[in-house]
Write a protein that holds these residues in place. Structure first.
Motif, PDB file in Angstrom:
ATOM      1  N   SER A   1       0.849  -1.191   0.000  1.00 15.79           N
ATOM      2  CA  SER A   1       0.000   0.000   0.000  1.00 15.79           C
ATOM      3  C   SER A   1       0.882   1.238   0.000  1.00 15.79           C
ATOM      4  CB  SER A   1      -0.891   0.032   1.255  1.00 15.79           C
ATOM      5  OG  SER A   1      -1.781  -1.064   1.271  1.00 15.79           O
ATOM      6  N   VAL A   2       0.479   2.232  -0.780  1.00 13.94           N
ATOM      7  CA  VAL A   2       1.124   3.537  -0.788  1.00 13.94           C
ATOM      8  C   VAL A   2       0.063   4.519  -0.336  1.00 13.94           C
ATOM      9  CG1 VAL A   2       2.255   5.304  -2.192  1.00 13.94           C
ATOM     10  CG2 VAL A   2       2.690   2.877  -2.651  1.00 13.94           C
ATOM     11  N   LEU A   3       0.380   5.274   0.710  1.00 16.60           N
ATOM     12  CA  LEU A   3      -0.611   6.144   1.341  1.00 16.60           C
ATOM     13  C   LEU A   3       0.005   7.501   1.614  1.00 16.60           C
ATOM     14  CD1 LEU A   3      -3.308   6.481   3.038  1.00 16.60           C
ATOM     15  CD2 LEU A   3      -1.976   5.636   4.960  1.00 16.60           C
ATOM     16  N   VAL A   4      -0.740   8.551   1.315  1.00 22.89           N
ATOM     17  CA  VAL A   4      -0.329   9.901   1.690  1.00 22.89           C
ATOM     18  C   VAL A   4      -1.515  10.542   2.393  1.00 22.89           C
ATOM     19  CG1 VAL A   4      -0.962  10.955  -0.527  1.00 22.89           C
ATOM     20  CG2 VAL A   4       0.681  12.075   0.934  1.00 22.89           C
ATOM     21  N   ARG A   5      -1.231  11.225   3.475  1.00 21.24           N
ATOM     22  CA  ARG A   5      -2.300  11.908   4.208  1.00 21.24           C
ATOM     23  C   ARG A   5      -2.111  13.409   4.056  1.00 21.24           C
ATOM     24  NH1 ARG A   5      -2.160   7.609   8.887  1.00 21.24           N
ATOM     25  NH2 ARG A   5      -3.857   6.332   8.145  1.00 21.24           N
ATOM     26  N   GLU A   6      -3.154  14.080   3.695  1.00 21.10           N
ATOM     27  CA  GLU A   6      -3.145  15.511   3.426  1.00 21.10           C
ATOM     28  C   GLU A   6      -3.535  16.281   4.689  1.00 21.10           C
ATOM     29  OE1 GLU A   6      -3.541  19.287   1.502  1.00 21.10           O
ATOM     30  OE2 GLU A   6      -2.395  17.518   1.042  1.00 21.10           O
ATOM     31  N   GLY A   7      -2.911  17.408   4.901  1.00 24.44           N
ATOM     32  CA  GLY A   7      -3.352  18.314   5.949  1.00 24.44           C
ATOM     33  C   GLY A   7      -2.398  18.444   7.115  1.00 24.44           C
ATOM     34  N   VAL A   8      -2.888  19.113   8.119  1.00 26.84           N
ATOM     35  CA  VAL A   8      -2.096  19.353   9.318  1.00 26.84           C
ATOM     36  C   VAL A   8      -2.388  18.279  10.351  1.00 26.84           C
ATOM     37  CG1 VAL A   8      -1.951  21.847   8.914  1.00 26.84           C
ATOM     38  CG2 VAL A   8      -3.839  20.935  10.237  1.00 26.84           C
ATOM     39  N   VAL A   9      -1.672  18.320  11.443  1.00 25.15           N
ATOM     40  CA  VAL A   9      -1.839  17.319  12.494  1.00 25.15           C
ATOM     41  C   VAL A   9      -3.285  17.275  12.957  1.00 25.15           C
ATOM     42  CG1 VAL A   9      -1.230  16.749  14.869  1.00 25.15           C
ATOM     43  CG2 VAL A   9       0.549  17.433  13.275  1.00 25.15           C
ATOM     44  N   GLY A  10      -3.782  16.077  13.101  1.00 26.75           N
ATOM     45  CA  GLY A  10      -5.162  15.889  13.540  1.00 26.75           C
ATOM     46  C   GLY A  10      -5.447  14.418  13.690  1.00 26.75           C
ATOM     47  N   HIS A  11      -6.679  14.039  13.443  1.00 27.04           N
ATOM     48  CA  HIS A  11      -7.135  12.668  13.646  1.00 27.04           C
ATOM     49  C   HIS A  11      -6.327  11.655  12.831  1.00 27.04           C
ATOM     50  CE1 HIS A  11      -9.751   9.253  14.257  1.00 27.04           C
ATOM     51  NE2 HIS A  11      -9.894   9.146  12.944  1.00 27.04           N
ATOM     52  N   ALA A  12      -6.085  11.959  11.546  1.00 28.49           N
ATOM     53  CA  ALA A  12      -5.460  10.972  10.672  1.00 28.49           C
ATOM     54  C   ALA A  12      -3.983  11.233  10.397  1.00 28.49           C
ATOM     55  CB  ALA A  12      -6.214  10.928   9.344  1.00 28.49           C
ATOM     56  N   LYS A  13      -3.443  12.313  10.892  1.00 23.03           N
ATOM     57  CA  LYS A  13      -2.057  12.650  10.585  1.00 23.03           C
ATOM     58  C   LYS A  13      -1.374  13.161  11.837  1.00 23.03           C
ATOM     59  CE  LYS A  13       0.681  15.268   7.316  1.00 23.03           C
ATOM     60  NZ  LYS A  13       0.693  16.305   6.330  1.00 23.03           N
ATOM     61  N   SER A  14      -0.110  12.735  12.049  1.00 20.43           N
ATOM     62  CA  SER A  14       0.559  13.106  13.297  1.00 20.43           C
ATOM     63  C   SER A  14       1.804  13.964  13.113  1.00 20.43           C
ATOM     64  CB  SER A  14       0.915  11.842  14.082  1.00 20.43           C
ATOM     65  OG  SER A  14       1.662  10.975  13.274  1.00 20.43           O
ATOM     66  N   ILE A  15       2.355  14.046  11.900  1.00 23.14           N
ATOM     67  CA  ILE A  15       3.549  14.855  11.637  1.00 23.14           C
ATOM     68  C   ILE A  15       3.208  15.857  10.540  1.00 23.14           C
ATOM     69  CG2 ILE A  15       5.966  14.839  10.882  1.00 23.14           C
ATOM     70  CD1 ILE A  15       5.590  13.389  13.536  1.00 23.14           C
ATOM     71  N   GLU A  16       3.461  17.133  10.785  1.00 26.80           N
ATOM     72  CA  GLU A  16       3.148  18.178   9.800  1.00 26.80           C
ATOM     73  C   GLU A  16       4.269  18.345   8.780  1.00 26.80           C
ATOM     74  OE1 GLU A  16       1.697  21.972  11.001  1.00 26.80           O
ATOM     75  OE2 GLU A  16       0.147  21.111  12.261  1.00 26.80           O
ATOM     76  N   HIS A  17       4.569  17.279   8.078  1.00 26.78           N
ATOM     77  CA  HIS A  17       5.531  17.315   6.975  1.00 26.78           C
ATOM     78  C   HIS A  17       5.019  16.256   6.011  1.00 26.78           C
ATOM     79  CE1 HIS A  17       9.994  17.833   5.766  1.00 26.78           C
ATOM     80  NE2 HIS A  17       9.390  17.170   4.783  1.00 26.78           N
ATOM     81  N   MET A  18       4.596  16.666   4.836  1.00 29.17           N
ATOM     82  CA  MET A  18       3.983  15.751   3.885  1.00 29.17           C
ATOM     83  C   MET A  18       4.907  14.571   3.622  1.00 29.17           C
ATOM     84  SD  MET A  18       3.163  14.447   0.742  1.00 29.17           S
ATOM     85  CE  MET A  18       4.220  15.183  -0.469  1.00 29.17           C
ATOM     86  N   HIS A  19       4.345  13.378   3.566  1.00 29.78           N
ATOM     87  CA  HIS A  19       5.135  12.179   3.320  1.00 29.78           C
ATOM     88  C   HIS A  19       4.250  11.052   2.809  1.00 29.78           C
ATOM     89  CE1 HIS A  19       3.712  11.986   7.483  1.00 29.78           C
ATOM     90  NE2 HIS A  19       3.756  10.673   7.385  1.00 29.78           N
ATOM     91  N   TYR A  20       4.869  10.154   2.074  1.00 30.26           N
ATOM     92  CA  TYR A  20       4.192   8.960   1.574  1.00 30.26           C
ATOM     93  C   TYR A  20       4.608   7.762   2.411  1.00 30.26           C
ATOM     94  CZ  TYR A  20       2.586  11.052  -2.817  1.00 30.26           C
ATOM     95  OH  TYR A  20       1.947  11.808  -3.761  1.00 30.26           O
ATOM     96  N   HIS A  21       3.633   6.927   2.767  1.00 27.90           N
ATOM     97  CA  HIS A  21       3.898   5.648   3.433  1.00 27.90           C
ATOM     98  C   HIS A  21       3.971   4.578   2.344  1.00 27.90           C
ATOM     99  CE1 HIS A  21       2.828   6.931   7.603  1.00 27.90           C
ATOM    100  NE2 HIS A  21       2.166   7.852   6.927  1.00 27.90           N
ATOM    101  N   ILE A  22       4.938   3.702   2.436  1.00 27.13           N
ATOM    102  CA  ILE A  22       5.074   2.561   1.528  1.00 27.13           C
ATOM    103  C   ILE A  22       5.097   1.335   2.432  1.00 27.13           C
ATOM    104  CG2 ILE A  22       6.435   1.527  -0.326  1.00 27.13           C
ATOM    105  CD1 ILE A  22       7.849   4.447  -0.343  1.00 27.13           C
ATOM    106  N   VAL A  23       3.981   0.609   2.453  1.00 29.28           N
ATOM    107  CA  VAL A  23       3.796  -0.438   3.458  1.00 29.28           C
ATOM    108  C   VAL A  23       3.472  -1.779   2.799  1.00 29.28           C
ATOM    109  CG1 VAL A  23       2.581  -1.026   5.600  1.00 29.28           C
ATOM    110  CG2 VAL A  23       2.754   1.370   4.898  1.00 29.28           C
TER     111      VAL A  23
END
Length: 150
Positions: free
Chosen positions: A85-107
């Protein structure tokens, strides 16, 4: 250490200061392993410029990021994984994102789940729900100007 404890102690961007963890890099991005992985071979492709929004990423940055995503996937395939899975989360820190630096997960080998983000079993939308969602998208989609033929 629990991830939530790590986040509470954090006083800087961990992606701006993780140069010692690089698997591969190019001019505008780098590939690293996840400190709090969903899987032991979980990687992150991160732009070097600190930004939290994918829409603010410039074309040449996106090309470098995607080259590293592809490289990361090739590493996972080399390890024998076929389901990634390749996942990117948009936005600032909140429910679905914990680091305020855009990044892609490769899992590798991790299903995102049969539960929706409310903790309920996922289900297929009804025709009525689909029509509503499509109507929502149409309301905000940019309108194309009609071409004028000369």
């Amino acid at each position: 250490m629990l991830y939530k404890t790590f986040l509470k102690k954090l006083n800087h961007c961990p992606f701006c200061e993780s140069k010692d963890r690089i698997i591969k890099e190019n001019k505008l991005a780098y590939l690293t392993y996840s400190l709090a992985p969903y899987h032991k071979h979980h990687m992150l492709a991160i732009p070097k410029r600190h930004d939290h929004a994918i829409l603010d990423i410039k074309k040449n940055e996106m090309e470098d990021i995607l080259a590293l995503v592809r490289y990361g996937l090739s590493l996972l395939h080399g390890l024998g994984y076929r389901d990634c899975s390749v996942l990117v989360r948009e936005g600032v820190v909140g429910h679905a994102k914990s680091i305020e630096h855009m990044h892609y997960h490769i899992v590798p080998a991790v299903a995102l789940g049969d539960l929706d983000h409310y903790g309920k079993q996922r289900r297929i939308m009804t025709r009525e729900e689909i029509n509503k969602v499509m109507g929502d998208f149409r309301k905000v989609a940019p309108r194309k100007k009609k071409e004028v033929r000369k």
